[in-house]
Each structure stands twice: as structure tokens, then as C-alpha cells.
Design a protein around this motif. Structure first.
Motif, short mmCIF file in Angstrom:
data_model
loop_
_atom_site.label_atom_id
_atom_site.label_comp_id
_atom_site.label_asym_id
_atom_site.label_seq_id
_atom_site.Cartn_x
_atom_site.Cartn_y
_atom_site.Cartn_z
N GLY A 30 0.84 -1.19 0.00
CA GLY A 30 0.00 0.00 0.00
C GLY A 30 0.87 1.24 0.00
O GLY A 30 1.66 1.44 0.91
N VAL A 31 0.75 2.07 -1.02
CA VAL A 31 1.59 3.26 -1.18
C VAL A 31 0.70 4.48 -1.28
O VAL A 31 -0.31 4.48 -1.99
N ARG A 32 1.07 5.54 -0.54
CA ARG A 32 0.34 6.80 -0.66
C ARG A 32 1.32 7.96 -0.61
O ARG A 32 2.43 7.84 -0.09
N ALA A 33 0.89 9.08 -1.13
CA ALA A 33 1.74 10.26 -1.20
C ALA A 33 1.80 10.97 0.14
O ALA A 33 0.84 10.97 0.91
N LYS A 34 2.96 11.56 0.42
CA LYS A 34 3.15 12.39 1.60
C LYS A 34 3.28 13.84 1.16
O LYS A 34 3.58 14.14 0.00
N GLU A 35 3.10 14.74 2.09
CA GLU A 35 3.30 16.16 1.81
C GLU A 35 4.75 16.38 1.42
O GLU A 35 5.68 15.83 2.03
N GLY A 36 4.98 17.16 0.37
CA GLY A 36 6.32 17.43 -0.08
C GLY A 36 6.76 16.55 -1.23
O GLY A 36 7.89 16.65 -1.71
N GLY A 37 5.88 15.64 -1.69
CA GLY A 37 6.18 14.85 -2.87
C GLY A 37 6.77 13.48 -2.59
O GLY A 37 7.00 12.71 -3.52
N ASP A 38 7.04 13.15 -1.33
CA ASP A 38 7.57 11.83 -1.01
C ASP A 38 6.42 10.84 -0.86
O ASP A 38 5.25 11.20 -0.98
N ILE A 39 6.74 9.58 -0.57
CA ILE A 39 5.71 8.56 -0.39
C ILE A 39 5.92 7.83 0.93
O ILE A 39 6.99 7.87 1.53
N THR A 41 4.63 3.88 2.75
CA THR A 41 3.98 2.61 2.50
C THR A 41 3.47 2.01 3.80
O THR A 41 3.83 2.46 4.90
N ASP A 42 2.67 0.95 3.66
CA ASP A 42 2.21 0.23 4.85
C ASP A 42 3.39 -0.34 5.63
O ASP A 42 3.30 -0.49 6.86
N LEU A 43 4.47 -0.66 4.93
CA LEU A 43 5.64 -1.22 5.61
C LEU A 43 6.29 -0.19 6.53
O LEU A 43 6.74 -0.53 7.63
N ASP A 44 6.37 1.07 6.07
CA ASP A 44 6.92 2.14 6.92
C ASP A 44 6.15 2.20 8.24
O ASP A 44 6.74 2.27 9.32
N VAL A 45 4.84 2.20 8.12
CA VAL A 45 3.98 2.37 9.29
C VAL A 45 4.11 1.17 10.24
O VAL A 45 4.22 1.33 11.47
N ALA A 46 4.11 -0.04 9.68
CA ALA A 46 4.20 -1.23 10.52
C ALA A 46 5.55 -1.33 11.23
O ALA A 46 5.61 -1.64 12.43
N ALA A 47 6.63 -1.05 10.50
CA ALA A 47 7.96 -1.11 11.11
C ALA A 47 8.12 -0.02 12.17
O ALA A 47 8.72 -0.26 13.22
N GLU A 48 7.58 1.17 11.91
CA GLU A 48 7.68 2.24 12.90
C GLU A 48 6.91 1.89 14.16
O GLU A 48 7.39 2.15 15.28
N LYS A 49 5.75 1.29 14.03
CA LYS A 49 4.96 0.89 15.20
C LYS A 49 5.77 -0.09 16.07
O LYS A 49 5.81 0.05 17.30
N THR A 89 12.28 3.94 1.06
CA THR A 89 10.89 3.63 0.71
C THR A 89 10.66 3.64 -0.79
O THR A 89 9.99 2.77 -1.34
N ASN A 90 11.23 4.62 -1.48
CA ASN A 90 11.04 4.70 -2.93
C ASN A 90 11.65 3.49 -3.63
O ASN A 90 11.12 3.02 -4.64
N ASN A 91 12.76 2.99 -3.11
CA ASN A 91 13.36 1.78 -3.69
C ASN A 91 12.43 0.59 -3.54
O ASN A 91 12.23 -0.19 -4.47
#
Length: 273
Positions: A30-39, A41-49, A89-91
Motif C-alpha cells: 500500500g503506497v500513498r503520497a506524503k506532503e512534499g512529494g515523497d511517499i 507505505t504500509d511497511l513504513d507504518v508497521a515497522a515504525e509501530k 521507501t522509494n526503492n
């Protein structure tokens, strides 16, 4: 503060996050855009949690600044953790296996501990200020200068907020492309710091770098014996209170620093002219 205990907690946390990323990276992303043009993913969120649960569980009195969720924990905590759950994340979104997990612990805005984990290689590197840097094969130490007859190999990093038409950005990239044998744009700054600390590349050049993924990787390189200077030539320690315009630096083997500083100074002067 027991930094050795903090290191053990951090290493266990990033390796657990790495296991999570490695297991899930082949699934639907699952990929979505962030403010500032970056992205993100669901992986970012899960790993951060996962990382936040581990760190805040072990150090409830500490402040935490995380890439995706921002500031949490004790607002006036004397110690601050910086958490980058998925650097690259972009990779990952492109299917490239180039990403790492990084955390840093800072006191009085200065990094005291840095840990980086590569889930693909299943390897971890860390440094404690004043105690050196280590990796899977043991201590990391500066190696004697090697010949670079065709120019150095370096990694480039820049902040998300840097505009594509920034005059200094264009001047710097042009100058480095001419001088270097190769300029790596990894989209994973912490991986660049590890490559430098291991001696695989000759330098890292950063322009208005991001704050979360800077201090930990920089500390690993410094503790391995590399030299880091701001564009003005002053010592650069990756302090967390620096504004973006002061987060530009050259990190390299000692014998190469002055050469690269001269290059970036001339390039930025041309951009201002």
C-alpha cells in the motif's frame, strides 16, 4: 544513561523491524503520497509501530521523533530517539532491494548512539560516541587512503524539500559528476553512511539533508574514523537543532575532504553569482 543497554535495545529493535520488512516486502504494497512529494507505505507504518513499542517500552521517559508519526513520548525528555523505520521507501516501491532501518539516540541535540540494519543482507552496524563503530565483522576503522586516479566514488543525499531547480543543487551535482568516478544516488542515505564507514566508497556529500536519518549514520562514519565537515569547513556533528540550510556537509576519508570542500565551495559560489 547506560548507552550499552540502549545499544542492545536498539539493535534488537531494528533487527525485529528488519524481519518484519523482509517478510512483508514481497506482498501487496500500500503506497500513498506524503506532503512534499515523497511517499509512505504500509511497511513504513508497521515497522515504525514495532520500533516505537520497543523503544518506548524500554525508555518511557525518553522523547521520540519518528519519520512517519512525528514526536511522541516525554515532551521534555532529556534524551531523544530518532526513528527511520524504512530508509529507502522509494526503492521498495520500485521493487529494488536497497533499504535499511535506522535509529539514533541523542542527548543535548548531539547523537550519542547510532544503529543501522540492512534487512536484505541481515547485517547491523552501530556506534557509540567515543567508543568506536562496529559491524558484523567487528570494529570498523578508517583504512589508509587508496588511489583514486579516475576520481572518488561518492554517495549524494539531499533533503525532500529541495526544489529541482535549486541553483546550488544543480551546480553541486554538475561539479561532482565531473570530478567523481561515480555519484551514487541511493535513495537510502543511511546505506550511504554504512558504505562510507566500511570503506566501500570514498565520500558522502549532503545538501540540506533530512534530520531524522542524518545523526545515526553520521556517527557511525565518524566513529569509524571518517571526517565530516560543513560546507563552511567547520566540524559537523549532525546536531538535531540545525535548520535545513545548515545541514549541508562533506564526509570523506581525511585526505579527500579538502579537495571536495573546495569543489562544493566553488560550485555554490557559481550558483550565487
Amino acid at each position: 544513561m547506560d548507552l550499552d543497554h540502549a545499544r542492545r535495545v536498539a539493535v534488537a529493535a531494528v533487527e525485529a523491524a528488519g524481519d518484519l520488512l523482509r517478510e512483508r516486502v514481497r506482498g501487496t504494497l500500500g503506497v500513498r503520497a506524503k506532503e512534499g512529494g515523497d511517499i509512505v507505505t504500509d511497511l513504513d507504518v508497521a515497522a515504525e509501530k514495532l520500533l516505537l513499542e520497543r523503544i518506548q517500552g524500554a525508555f518511557p521517559g525518553h522523547r521520540v521523533v519518528a519519520e512517519e508519526s512525528g514526536v511522541s513520548g516525554a515532551p521534555d525528555g532529556e534524551w531523544t530517539w530518532l526513528v527511520d523505520p524504512l530508509d529507502g521507501t522509494n526503492n521498495v516501491a520500485l521493487g529494488l532491494p536497497l533499504y535499511v532501518v535506522g535509529v539514533a539516540l541523542c542527548h543535548a541535540c548531539l547523537p550519542r548512539l547510532g544503529v543501522v540494519h540492512d534487512p536484505v543482507a541481515r547485517q547491523t552496524w552501530w556506534a557509540v560516541r567515543g567508543q568506536g563503530a562496529s559491524g558484523p565483522a567487528g570494529p570498523l576503522a578508517y583504512r589508509p587512503a587508496r588511489a583514486t586516479p579516475h576520481g572518488p566514488v561518492l554517495a549524494w543525499t539531499q533533503g525532500h524539500g529541495v526544489a529541482r531547480d535549486d541553483p546550488a543543487l544543480r551546480a553541486l551535482k554538475t561539479a561532482l559528476d565531473v570530478r567523481a568516478r561515480r555519484v551514487l544516488q541511493l535513495w537510502a542515505p543511511l546505506l550511504g553512511w554504512v558504505l562510507l564507514a566500511r570503506g566501500d566508497i570514498d565520500a558522502v556529500v549532503g545538501y540540506r539533508a533530512e534530520a531524522v536519518d542524518l545523526p545515526g549514520g553520521l556517527l557511525i562514519a565518524q566513529e569509524a574514523g571518517l571526517t565530516v565537515r560543513g560546507f563552511d569547513g567547520s566540524r559537523f556533528d549532525g546536531r538535531t537543532d540545525l535548520p535545513p540550510e545548515r545541514r549541508s556537509f562533506v564526509a570523506a576519508r581525511p585526505a579527500l575532504v579538502d579537495d571536495l570542500l573546495g569543489l562544493v565551495t566553488a560550485a555554490t559560489a557559481r550558483a550565487r553569482a
